[in-house]
Enzyme design. Structure first.
Site, short mmCIF file in Angstrom:
data_model
loop_
_atom_site.label_atom_id
_atom_site.label_comp_id
_atom_site.label_asym_id
_atom_site.label_seq_id
_atom_site.Cartn_x
_atom_site.Cartn_y
_atom_site.Cartn_z
N ASP A 69 83.50 30.88 47.65
CA ASP A 69 84.28 31.89 48.37
C ASP A 69 83.41 32.78 49.25
OD1 ASP A 69 82.99 33.12 46.22
OD2 ASP A 69 84.84 33.58 45.15
N ASN A 138 89.61 39.60 34.66
CA ASN A 138 91.06 39.29 34.73
C ASN A 138 91.33 37.79 34.71
OD1 ASN A 138 90.31 38.46 37.28
ND2 ASN A 138 91.66 39.85 38.40
N HIS A 140 89.98 35.52 36.78
CA HIS A 140 89.89 34.80 38.05
C HIS A 140 88.72 33.82 38.05
CE1 HIS A 140 87.30 38.13 40.19
NE2 HIS A 140 86.51 37.24 39.64
N GLU A 145 92.93 35.00 42.06
CA GLU A 145 93.35 36.07 41.18
C GLU A 145 94.56 35.61 40.36
OE1 GLU A 145 91.29 38.36 40.92
OE2 GLU A 145 90.89 39.52 42.74
P1 PGA Z 1 80.01 38.36 37.70
O1 PGA Z 1 81.27 37.81 38.52
O2 PGA Z 1 79.16 37.16 37.38
O3 PGA Z 1 79.33 39.30 38.65
O4 PGA Z 1 80.54 39.01 36.47
C1 PGA Z 1 81.99 36.74 38.02
C2 PGA Z 1 83.26 36.55 38.83
O5 PGA Z 1 83.88 37.54 39.22
O6 PGA Z 1 83.63 35.39 39.05
#
Ligand code: PGA
Length: 246
Positions: A69, A138, A140, A145
């Site tokens: 992304d 959450n 995702h 999302e």
């Molecule tokens: P993080 O992000 O490794 O910074 O916790 C993970 C994500 O949001 O996919």
């Protein structure tokens, strides 16, 4: 088909394990197509891959990569863009060919055309061999999302307030973009193998939901239950809400 669960002591052990998976792939298939992720959790994995490269164990020379992304509206030179993150965290330190590294273009004026171009580039490369994933608190994956359809493809999405708050730490006081381009859940499920990493208590609820609740777009990561070769590698904190022996 349940994802394989591997619970390790800490981020360093997770990095060693996941780096070994990518190193094994590159050894078997030097022209492998790697699916890469950004965020805090993958950083030690990239450091472990750089160390293996410096030790002469692996080469990225013939490999290609696709990231999950990118934020809409950030140029590649913006320090919080995922293109900048990948360059400074991994690509500048290994022998990967820059023209074979792919990240959605957050500056594209036509998001639909850019998304179609990205899907076509993945297909032209022969599909992704091993896709690295983080997980949001959450649930995702990528920037899919809650509510993202399991059949979704690369597209422009709107980020939730909680995701923007979680990522504010990368923006040095600047505003986190409201939108992003992300591979869809359907795109991610087409990778031949998936490995999702999670560390810390903040991810425990999401890990329990993705593995133990019925698959549902309410928890996008639960789509991994539908994949025949998915592995979840997490620490004890992230695994602490799982029932049964970990
Ligand atoms: P993080 O992000 O490794 O910074 O916790 C993970 C994500 O949001 O996919």
């Amino acid at each position: 088909m349940s994802p394989r669960l591997i619970v390790l002591d800490d981020a360093a052990a997770i990095a060693r394990h996941v780096a070994a998976m990518f190193a094994g792939l590159l050894t078997d298939r030097p022209n492998a197509v790697l699916g890469l992720a950004t965020g805090g959790t993958p950083v030690p994995i990239y450091q472990a891959l750089i160390a293996r490269h410096r030790a002469g164990e692996i080469s990225f020379r013939d490999a290609a990569s696709f990231n999950l992304d990118e934020y809409v509206g950030l140029p590649r030179t913006h320090p919080a863009s995922f293109a900048y993150f990948m360059a400074t965290t991994l690509f500048d330190h290994v022998d990967i060919t820059p023209s074979r590294t792919h990240i959605p273009d957050g500056m594209a004026t036509d998001a639909e055309a850019e998304s179609a171009r990205y899907e076509a580039a993945i297909a032209k490369a022969g599909g992704i061999d091993l896709q690295l994933l983080g997980i949001g608190a959450n649930g995702h994956v990528g920037f899919n999302e809650p509510g993202s359809a399991f059949a979704s493809r690369t597209r422009k999405v709107t980020l939730t307030a909680s995701t923007r708050a979680a990522n504010r730490r990368f923006f040095a006081g600047g505003e986190v973009p409201e939108q992003a381009l992300t591979m869809g859940i359907g795109t991610i499920l087409e990778a031949r193998a998936l490995v999702l990493v999670a560390t810390g208590a903040g991810k425990a609820e999401a890990i329990a939901r993705m593995l133990q609740a019925p698959p549902s777009p309410d928890c996008p990561a639960s789509a991994l239950q539908l994949h025949p070769d998915a592995t979840v590698v997490c620490d004890r904190e992230a695994a602490r809400l799982l029932d049964g022996p970990a």
